[in-house]
Write a protein that holds these residues in place. Structure first.
Motif, PDB file in Angstrom:
ATOM      1  N   SER A  65       0.884   5.957  -2.566  1.00 39.22           N
ATOM      2  CA  SER A  65       1.137   4.922  -3.569  1.00 39.22           C
ATOM      3  C   SER A  65      -0.063   4.804  -4.510  1.00 39.22           C
ATOM      4  O   SER A  65      -1.170   4.482  -4.069  1.00 39.22           O
ATOM      5  N   ASP A  67      -0.482   2.507  -6.655  1.00 43.05           N
ATOM      6  CA  ASP A  67      -0.866   1.091  -6.635  1.00 43.05           C
ATOM      7  C   ASP A  67      -1.858   0.797  -5.516  1.00 43.05           C
ATOM      8  O   ASP A  67      -2.828   0.066  -5.707  1.00 43.05           O
ATOM      9  N   ALA A  68      -1.620   1.356  -4.342  1.00 41.51           N
ATOM     10  CA  ALA A  68      -2.539   1.142  -3.215  1.00 41.51           C
ATOM     11  C   ALA A  68      -3.826   1.941  -3.424  1.00 41.51           C
ATOM     12  O   ALA A  68      -4.917   1.451  -3.133  1.00 41.51           O
ATOM     13  N   VAL A  70      -5.440   2.785  -6.162  1.00 43.84           N
ATOM     14  CA  VAL A  70      -6.390   2.242  -7.142  1.00 43.84           C
ATOM     15  C   VAL A  70      -7.218   1.097  -6.573  1.00 43.84           C
ATOM     16  O   VAL A  70      -8.304   0.819  -7.079  1.00 43.84           O
ATOM     17  N   THR A  71      -6.747   0.477  -5.493  1.00 44.86           N
ATOM     18  CA  THR A  71      -7.541  -0.591  -4.871  1.00 44.86           C
ATOM     19  C   THR A  71      -8.797  -0.036  -4.207  1.00 44.86           C
ATOM     20  O   THR A  71      -9.685  -0.802  -3.841  1.00 44.86           O
TER      21      THR A  71
END
Length: 122
Positions: A65, A67-68, A70-71
């Motif tokens: 993911s 989204d995950a 980039v954290t």
């Protein structure tokens, strides 16, 4: 396994996996344990005092993911990602060259962990 070993492993991976996600999580300070009589592990985020169970999930899906993934970047870093030759990511806060991996999410993980490694050296 060191941070650089994990980066190399991510660059060589054919695809993301829960095993790789869990390696990254442990690298970031997540902990887990299996309670007696319970087959599923209990995970704990860094800085959290209680154990919690993410029944089927475990830590975030960093390697599948974006989204995950980039954290994983240190605060204040900006980035970009693309799909040429599998996946690539560019850490605009540090490196001037893109990093490549088989998928965009893996490439973001590589770039983010390289940024963390660079930040630790500074």
């Amino acid at each position: 396994m060191t941070l650089l070993d994990r980066i190399e492993r991510l660059q060589q991976a054919e695809c993301g996996s829960r095993e790789l996600d869990e390696e990254i999580a442990r690298l970031l300070g997540w902990t887990f344990t299996k309670m007696k009589g319970d087959a599923k592990p209990y995970w704990r985020k860094p800085g959290v005092t209680e154990w919690f169970r993410r029944s089927h999930e475990g830590p975030p899906h960093f390697t599948t993911s974006i989204d995950a993934a980039v954290t994983l970047f240190p605060p204040g870093r900006y980035w970009t990602v693309g799909t040429e030759n599998g996946g690539w990511a560019w850490d605009g806060g540090g490196r001037n060259n893109p990093v490549y991996a088989k998928t965009p999410a893996l490439a973001v993980c590589v770039a983010a962990l390289m940024a963390r490694e660079e930040a630790e050296r500074d």
